[in-house]
Write an enzyme that holds these catalytic residues in place. Structure first.
Site, short mmCIF file in Angstrom:
data_model
loop_
_atom_site.label_atom_id
_atom_site.label_comp_id
_atom_site.label_asym_id
_atom_site.label_seq_id
_atom_site.Cartn_x
_atom_site.Cartn_y
_atom_site.Cartn_z
N LEU A 196 0.84 -1.19 0.00
CA LEU A 196 0.00 0.00 0.00
C LEU A 196 0.87 1.24 0.00
O LEU A 196 1.96 1.24 0.57
CB LEU A 196 -0.86 0.02 1.27
CG LEU A 196 -1.89 -1.09 1.42
CD1 LEU A 196 -2.40 -1.15 2.86
CD2 LEU A 196 -3.05 -0.84 0.47
N LYS A 212 -4.81 -1.08 10.30
CA LYS A 212 -3.66 -1.65 9.60
C LYS A 212 -2.93 -2.54 10.60
O LYS A 212 -2.27 -2.05 11.52
CB LYS A 212 -2.71 -0.57 9.08
CG LYS A 212 -1.57 -1.17 8.26
CD LYS A 212 -0.83 -0.13 7.45
CE LYS A 212 0.09 -0.75 6.42
NZ LYS A 212 1.02 -1.74 6.92
S1 IVH Z 1 -4.85 -4.48 2.01
C1 IVH Z 1 -4.23 -4.11 -2.31
N1 IVH Z 1 -5.59 -4.18 4.50
O1 IVH Z 1 -0.08 -3.85 4.84
C2 IVH Z 1 -4.10 -3.90 -0.85
N2 IVH Z 1 -3.30 -4.60 4.07
O2 IVH Z 1 1.47 -2.25 2.86
C3 IVH Z 1 -3.40 -5.01 -0.18
N3 IVH Z 1 -1.92 -4.75 6.07
O3 IVH Z 1 1.23 -6.46 2.93
C4 IVH Z 1 -3.32 -4.89 1.27
N4 IVH Z 1 -3.51 -4.41 7.52
O4 IVH Z 1 0.43 -7.01 5.25
C5 IVH Z 1 -4.56 -4.41 3.67
N5 IVH Z 1 -6.40 -3.91 6.67
C6 IVH Z 1 -5.38 -4.14 5.83
C7 IVH Z 1 -4.06 -4.36 6.29
C8 IVH Z 1 -3.05 -4.58 5.37
C9 IVH Z 1 -2.22 -4.64 7.36
C10 IVH Z 1 -0.54 -4.97 5.55
C11 IVH Z 1 -0.44 -6.13 4.62
C12 IVH Z 1 0.21 -5.62 3.38
C13 IVH Z 1 0.75 -4.30 3.81
C14 IVH Z 1 0.70 -3.35 2.64
#
Ligand code: IVH
Length: 675
Positions: free
Chosen positions: A81, A114
């Protein structure tokens, strides 16, 4: 430094840190600093599109998987992200989304915590868990099915019946703070090492080769999405999916919320920044996603991250304490790192007593003096840092730090070249500190993997002059070891067995083990693939070296410098004489690059791929896999314990390659990366 040099140096720096973070789970700098470097690179590339290249860290999702688990290619890449730290950046995100969608009014978002853990992907077939994988580099992860099956929060079979026949659920594995405390209590009780924080403990637990160990760790899972296209009868919004996932038995954050427009986003961030401390688990920010999946699809992706989502981070955690002393650590390449010794302070969930000061310039820039009151930051599981000092609290007795002119360990001159921020001990392997680090590196898991050769032992071996060079390790006997402190006969013979075992290695590991400056694991692997034989690498000039993917002039120069030192060449000869062996092959350029139309035979156990996975990859690249070796066979891919097929290949003079070279061939075919 001109722009193109800056871009190159940023890429090297970022690659190094992402390797530390994603592969080793041992980051060297705070996330915020990493993000800063990353953004600088993104900005430069946006300004100078002519400098953009496929191998920039902005163009990919993470780092390479560990070789010990089977690898899994994600059907849809697992992305990362983009981060925001300020309200302005969130406003800009919301504006881009509205413009991208040509939206009349406000946009609806799904907002959620997150999670500060590890991303995994879970595949279900007919409602049954069939595979679980880590994110790895985003494209290929590690097969940790057996470990993930031990998590009670992961359904082995889905509830209800309205699930699609194939489903891939994505989410985060983490430890609750309470469970983390208990785990550490247990570790203490058993005399085992304590974990630094929940994220670290979760990572270590999930990547256990023995699932029984994982099973004893109280890991949890939260689902945050699907790796899946919307289809008939399936939800049309992200929030709808989360509801559905909850219905099928997945844990989904109770704090998730559907919000509208910028005000909704900022309100959620504010609310969560207060609720954060009451949550059972660590979060490092919140995530916003455009709720409507069709809109998500229209917005699409910019190389590494979706345009429809954003991570809004919380500020890193900081605390105040006193700087008692500054001491010097000497690293493997002689770099002198000033380390601040601090009055113990609780920050970011742990008690901190040391913080890195990076180098002399950093100390001057921050005007840090011994005796100062300092602000320490510890974000995630990174090494704590001194953010700034509080000048108003400076005591009269505060002293300036002066970098010694002589190495505190060996007394050699300390030198600093004009283009570097770090000062180095010039003693090379004469310096016991460098020698110790070089030995530890040589024996480390990803190098020659000598289990049981830890820092205490290396200290003793070097201090008592029993071992000077890596080759000396192969001359060790029970007698010499038995004389050492705290060395029982059993552990001595275990160590000797581990040393003996390490003699069978691979060219890539051997190159990595040599510890050339700027040659990490991935570069070592590339060099091994490219040259096939050590002698060719040693003889290559800089022009030949930069032909290797990802090798630039700086790396090429480091390799040349290493090879020009006669004592290094001697050390290699000694290791060969001591019986260290690896298999060598033809350089990639000689093998040719086409897989299409070629006939492969697979035999023996490959180190990371299953036979089936290897077969699928060859076939996907247009090659054929046959069960028996004949004159028509182009390549025999041989793993451990290969038997009669290997003999037959030798008899017929068929080209024999290992898994690494198979992967290199496949890569070369796919990307045309190898000249
Ligand atoms: S969505 C296309 N939702 O953040 C979007 N990621 O920087 C894909 N993460 O590798 C990720 N909480 O490990 C998403 N509520 C959340 C999240 C989350 C933690 C982590 C995940 C990802 C990283 C991306």
């Amino acid at each position: 430094m001109n722009t193109s040099e800056r871009v190159r140096s940023l890429r090297t720096e970022i690659e190094k840190h992402s390797y530390q973070y994603y592969v080793l789970d041992a980051p060297l700098i705070p996330d915020a600093d990493y993000d800063h470097l990353f953004r600088e690179l993104q900005a430069l590339e946006a300004e100078h599109p002519e400098l953009l290249s496929g191998d920039s860290p902005t163009q990919r999702v993470g780092a390479a998987p560990l070789p010990e688990f089977g690898s899994v290619t994600h059907a849809l890449p697992m992305l990362s992200l983009n981060n925001a730290f300020s309200d302005q950046e969130v406003a800009a995100f919301d504006r881009r989304v509205r413009e991208g969608l040509a939206a009349e009014g406000e946009v609806d978002y799904a907002a959620e915590p997150k999670f500060d853990g590890l991303a995994v992907s879970l595949s279900y077939a007919m409602g049954v868990l069939v595979r679980g994988a880590t994110r790895g580099d985003g494209t290929t992860g590690e097969d940790v099915t057996a470990n993930l099956r031990t998590l009670r929060s992961i359904p082995l079979r889905l509830m209800g019946s309205d699930w699609p026949p194939l489903l891939e659920v994505r989410g985060e594995v983490l430890l609750w703070r309470r469970d983390f405390e208990r785990l550490n209590e247990r570790q203490r009780g058993q005399g085992d090492k304590e974990f630094v924080n929940p994220r670290n403990a979760a990572a270590g637990s999930l990547r256990q080769l023995d699932p029984r160990v994982t099973a004893r760790r109280p890991l949890r899972f939260f689902a945050y999405g699907v790796g899946f296209e919307p289809g008939a009868g399936l939800p049309a919004t992200h929030s709808g999916w989360l509801e559905r996932l909850a219905g099928w038995g997945f844990p989904v954050a109770g704090e998730r919320r559907r919000v509208t427009g910028l005000a909704g986003l900022l309100g959620y961030h504010e609310e969560m920044s207060h609720r954060r401390a009451q949550l059972a688990y660590d979060i490092d920010g919140v995530v916003y996603k455009v709720d409507d999946l069709a809109a998500q699809e229209r917005l699409g992706f910019v190389s590494r991250a979706p345009r429809f989502a954003l991570a809004h981070k919380f500020p890193a955690e900081e605390a105040m304490t006193e700087l008692l002393e500054i001491s010097i650590q000497v690293g493997r390449t002689g770099a002198l790192t000033p380390v601040a010794r601090l009055a113990p302070v609780f920050v970011g969930g742990v008690t901190v007593t040391n913080a890195t000061l990076h180098n002399e310039d950093e100390i001057r820039r921050k005007d840090v003096r011994i005796g100062d009151t300092v602000v320490v930051r510890r974000a995630g599981d990174v090494i704590p840092e001194i953010v700034r000092i509080l000048p108003e609290k400076r005591p009269l007795s505060a002293r300036e730090f002066i970098l010694p002119k002589a190495c505190p360990v060996c007394g050699s001159n300390v030198v600093r070249s004009s283009d570097e921020a770090v000062a180095r001990c010039s003693g090379g392997l004469y310096c016991p500190a460098q020698r110790k680090q070089a030995l530890l590196h040589f024996a480390s898991r990803r190098a020659l993997d000598i289990e049981g050769l830890g820092d205490k032992l290396v200290d003793q071996l070097v201090d008592s002059a029993i071992v000077r060079t890596p080759a000396d390790l192969y001359r060790l006997g029970l007698l010499a070891l038995a004389g050492l402190e705290r060395m029982a006969e059993k552990s001595a013979s275990n160590l000797l067995a581990a040393i003996e075992k390490s003699k069978q290695t691979t060219l890539a590991r051997f190159i990595y083990a040599l510890g050339m400056r700027n040659v990490g694991e991935a570069t070592a692997r590339d060099l091994a693939r490219h040259f096939g034989r050590l002698d060719r690498l040693l003889a290559a000039d800089e022009a030949q070296l930069i032909q290797v993917p990802d090798v630039g002039p700086i790396v090429a120069q480091s390799i040349r410098q290493f090879c020009n030192e006669s004592h290094n060449v001697e050390a290699i000869e000694q290791l060969r004489a001591a019986g260290v062996v690896w298999s060598e092959g033809e350089p990639l350029a000689v093998i040719g690059r086409a897989v299409a139309g070629k006939v492969f035979v697979l035999t023996g156990t490959l180190p990371s791929l299953t036979r089936e996975a290897a077969k699928q990859m060859v076939e996907a690249a247009g090659g054929k896999v046959s069960g028996s070796v004949s004159k028509k066979t182009d390549f025999v891919v041989a793993g451990a314990d290969a038997g009669s097929k290997l003999d037959r290949a030798r008899l017929l003079g068929v080209q024999i390659i290992d898994e690494g070279r198979l992967l290199a061939l496949l890569n070369a075919t796919g990307e045309g990366a190898v000249p």
